[in-house]
Structures are given as C-alpha cells and as structure tokens.
Design an enzyme around this catalytic site. Structure first.
Site, short mmCIF file in Angstrom:
data_model
loop_
_atom_site.label_atom_id
_atom_site.label_comp_id
_atom_site.label_asym_id
_atom_site.label_seq_id
_atom_site.Cartn_x
_atom_site.Cartn_y
_atom_site.Cartn_z
N ARG A 5 11.80 -5.55 5.30
CA ARG A 5 11.59 -4.13 4.97
C ARG A 5 12.43 -3.19 5.84
O ARG A 5 12.61 -3.40 7.02
CB ARG A 5 10.12 -3.77 5.18
N ARG A 29 10.92 -0.97 11.42
CA ARG A 29 9.82 -0.69 12.34
C ARG A 29 9.78 -1.70 13.48
O ARG A 29 10.07 -2.89 13.27
CB ARG A 29 8.49 -0.74 11.58
N LYS A 66 0.84 -1.21 0.00
CA LYS A 66 0.00 0.00 0.00
C LYS A 66 0.87 1.25 0.00
O LYS A 66 0.67 2.17 -0.80
CB LYS A 66 -0.94 0.01 1.23
N ARG A 68 -0.92 -8.75 13.61
CA ARG A 68 -1.40 -7.81 12.57
C ARG A 68 -2.25 -8.53 11.54
O ARG A 68 -3.28 -8.02 11.09
CB ARG A 68 -0.21 -7.11 11.91
N ARG A 126 -10.01 0.62 8.50
CA ARG A 126 -9.62 -0.75 8.86
C ARG A 126 -10.73 -1.47 9.60
O ARG A 126 -10.55 -2.63 9.98
CB ARG A 126 -8.40 -0.68 9.78
P1 AP5 Z 1 4.89 -1.60 1.85
O1 AP5 Z 1 4.53 -0.80 0.65
O2 AP5 Z 1 5.63 -0.93 2.94
O3 AP5 Z 1 3.58 -2.35 2.41
P2 AP5 Z 1 2.31 -1.79 3.18
O4 AP5 Z 1 1.10 -2.47 2.64
O5 AP5 Z 1 2.31 -0.29 3.20
O6 AP5 Z 1 2.62 -2.39 4.62
P3 AP5 Z 1 2.49 -1.79 6.09
O7 AP5 Z 1 3.21 -2.75 6.99
O8 AP5 Z 1 2.93 -0.37 6.15
O9 AP5 Z 1 0.98 -1.91 6.34
P4 AP5 Z 1 0.30 -1.98 7.68
O10 AP5 Z 1 -1.11 -1.85 7.23
O11 AP5 Z 1 0.59 -3.17 8.52
O12 AP5 Z 1 0.94 -0.78 8.53
P5 AP5 Z 1 0.44 0.66 8.94
O13 AP5 Z 1 1.60 1.54 8.98
O14 AP5 Z 1 -0.75 1.06 8.14
O15 AP5 Z 1 5.71 -2.89 1.35
C1 AP5 Z 1 6.22 -3.84 2.26
C2 AP5 Z 1 7.57 -4.39 1.73
O16 AP5 Z 1 7.33 -5.11 0.51
C3 AP5 Z 1 8.61 -3.30 1.38
O17 AP5 Z 1 9.89 -3.74 1.73
C4 AP5 Z 1 8.49 -3.13 -0.16
O18 AP5 Z 1 9.72 -2.74 -0.74
C5 AP5 Z 1 8.07 -4.53 -0.58
N1 AP5 Z 1 7.17 -4.52 -1.74
C6 AP5 Z 1 6.13 -3.64 -1.96
N2 AP5 Z 1 5.50 -3.94 -3.12
C7 AP5 Z 1 6.14 -5.04 -3.62
C8 AP5 Z 1 5.93 -5.85 -4.79
N3 AP5 Z 1 4.95 -5.58 -5.66
N4 AP5 Z 1 6.77 -6.91 -4.98
C9 AP5 Z 1 7.76 -7.19 -4.10
N5 AP5 Z 1 8.01 -6.46 -2.98
C10 AP5 Z 1 7.20 -5.40 -2.73
O19 AP5 Z 1 -0.11 0.40 10.43
C11 AP5 Z 1 0.77 0.12 11.50
C12 AP5 Z 1 -0.03 0.04 12.80
O20 AP5 Z 1 -0.66 1.32 13.07
C13 AP5 Z 1 -1.19 -0.97 12.82
O21 AP5 Z 1 -0.76 -2.28 13.13
C14 AP5 Z 1 -2.08 -0.35 13.91
O22 AP5 Z 1 -1.58 -0.61 15.20
C15 AP5 Z 1 -1.96 1.14 13.65
N6 AP5 Z 1 -2.97 1.64 12.69
C16 AP5 Z 1 -2.71 2.23 11.47
N7 AP5 Z 1 -3.85 2.57 10.87
C17 AP5 Z 1 -4.85 2.20 11.70
C18 AP5 Z 1 -6.28 2.27 11.60
N8 AP5 Z 1 -6.89 2.79 10.53
N9 AP5 Z 1 -7.01 1.79 12.63
C19 AP5 Z 1 -6.42 1.27 13.73
N10 AP5 Z 1 -5.09 1.16 13.88
C20 AP5 Z 1 -4.31 1.62 12.87
#
Ligand code: AP5
Length: 214
Positions: A126, A160, A13, A171, A87
């Site tokens: 990552r 992270r 994402k 997660r 979410r």
């Molecule tokens: P990346 O693009 O970083 O993936 P991502 O989907 O953004 O993953 P996140 O871990 O950031 O998502 P998340 O939803 O768990 O975390 P968030 O910060 O929102 O890619 C990942 C890796 O893969 C990278 O190394 C990249 O290079 C590689 N890659 C990407 N595309 C690729 C491809 N096509 N092929 C190969 N490799 C690829 O949330 C963190 C925490 O915050 C949550 O756990 C929760 O505690 C809290 N939180 C955030 N939002 C909310 C909400 N709305 N409600 C409640 N709690 C929340």
C-alpha cells in the site's frame, strides 16, 4: 445514517469509506487518520502516540474516545462512517453513549472479512497520496503515471511507518485479542452485516450498498 466499518488492518475500510463519502456525502471519521494528523502537526498527544502506532499497538481508549467525541458533537446530517473505531469493547460502549447523548444512533456495522494472507499482501504493497489521501497498491492499484497521484497529480506519495511485516504481526494480534470480540457484541445487538472483503473493491461496494438497504 451512522455506520461502522469493522475489519482487520488492510481489510479495505479506508477504501470503502472514501467511496461512501463521495457517493453519499457521509463524513469519514478515521481515528488512524486523526492520530496521524496529530503526529504530523507535532501536538503533545501526537508525539506521545507515535511510537505506539509504529509498533502496531493500540493507543489508549481515553485518547481515541476524546477524538471521536469532539467530532460527534459537531454532528452531520448525512451521518458518520466510523473507520477504525471502535476497536475495544470500552470504545464500543462509549460510542453508543456518545451517539445517544447527541440524539443519534448506530444503523449498521459492516464486518469486512478478509483472510490474513491477503492482508499481508495488501498492507505491504500500500501507498497513499499525502495531498488528497487516495489509496494505492503496488500490484492491484498502481498510479497511471509512475510517481503521480491519479486524482490530484501530487507527487507526494507515501508509505506508512507501520506498514511492514513486523508491525503488521502486532496489529493483527491486537485485532484478534481486542477488536474481534466486537463481532459478537454487534451480532448480539442485531447490527452486524458481514461482507466478503476479498472481492473486488467495486463488488465490496455493492455488497455494502445491499447491506445498508436491509
Ligand atoms: P485500505 O482501504 O487502506 O485498508 P484499511 O482497512 O483502511 O487498512 P488500515 O491499515 O488503514 O487499517 P488499520 O485499522 O490497521 O489502520 P488505522 O489507520 O485505523 O486498503 C489496504 C490496501 O488494500 C490498499 O493498498 C488498497 O488499495 C487495497 N485494497 C482495498 N480494498 C481492496 C480489495 N477489495 N481488493 C484488493 N485490494 C484492496 O490505525 C493505525 C494505528 O492507529 C493503529 O495500529 C493504532 O495504533 C492506532 N489507532 C487507530 N484507531 C485506533 C483506535 N480506535 N483505538 C486505538 N488505537 C487506534
């Protein structure tokens, strides 16, 4: 155009949101980044959510809806990319109401489909640049010069606290229990656009462009 990037942790994402920002001038609203910023700046809310995030659980709907509300009110002509929000069904209803209150609407929900085995590999490899936010991976996208960001040259490369196998299990469980029902919710509304998130980042970007042209 306002869109949601929906998918499990590691689906790509953030990677695709950054491309849409560069290519279309849209504004990325990542609730994960906002919460991490709140932690770094030591706000009361940041301190409150730190342990919840590190354990891989979702923070409360009230907190994240409040964060998003502020941003939507400030508006953006090119539109928003909602990354990691909504979410839960409560957050999805709140988003619909916030957009309509601000005279806007949701155009599409991109569902990024990636299987769990690939997610574990992506998350555990990552790292990101603490200065410009560029996202890397030990195997699939290392920096050209070890220890230096390709984009800005910073050596502030970070991993992270929640990017470990234990937090990732929680997660994923949170995703399947609380977030995956949104797939049916947006399908029923006619907004869902599935893409194969296992393809290369360039190919996923092409699929998104096609999905948004529908
Ligand atoms: P990346 O693009 O970083 O993936 P991502 O989907 O953004 O993953 P996140 O871990 O950031 O998502 P998340 O939803 O768990 O975390 P968030 O910060 O929102 O890619 C990942 C890796 O893969 C990278 O190394 C990249 O290079 C590689 N890659 C990407 N595309 C690729 C491809 N096509 N092929 C190969 N490799 C690829 O949330 C963190 C925490 O915050 C949550 O756990 C929760 O505690 C809290 N939180 C955030 N939002 C909310 C909400 N709305 N409600 C409640 N709690 C929340």
């Amino acid at each position: 155009m306002n869109i949601i990037l929906l998918g499990p942790p590691g689906a790509g994402k953030g990677t695709q949101a950054r491309r849409l920002v560069e290519e279309r001038g849209m504004v990325q609203l990542s609730t994960g980044d906002m919460l991490r910023d709140a932690r770094t700046s030591g706000t009361e809310m940041g301190t409150k959510v730190a342990a919840i995030m590190d354990a891989g659980q979702l923070v409360t709907d009230e907190i994240v809806i409040g964060l998003i509300e502020e941003k939507i009110r400030s508006g953006n002509p090119a539109g928003f990319i909602f990354d990691g929000f909504p979410r839960t069904l409560k957050q999805a209803d709140a988003l619909a109401e916030l957009l309509s209150r601000n005279g806007a609407q949701l155009e599409a929900v991109i569902e990024m489909q990636v299987d769990d085995t690939a997610l574990v590999k992506r998350i555990t490899g990552r790292f990101t640049c603490g200065n410009c936010g560029e996202v890397y991976h030990d195997e699939t996208k290392p920096t050209k010069v070890a220890g230096k960001c390709d984009e800005c040259g910073s050596s502030d490369l970070k991993r992270r606290a929640d990017d470990n196998e234990d937090s990732l299990k929680t997660r994923l469980m949170e995703y399947y229990k609380k977030t995956s029902p949104l797939i049916g919710y947006y399908y029923a509304k006619g907004d869902l656009r599935p893409v194969d998130g296992l393809a290369s980042p360039d190919n996923v970007a092409d699929q998104i462009v096609k999905a948004l042209a529908l």
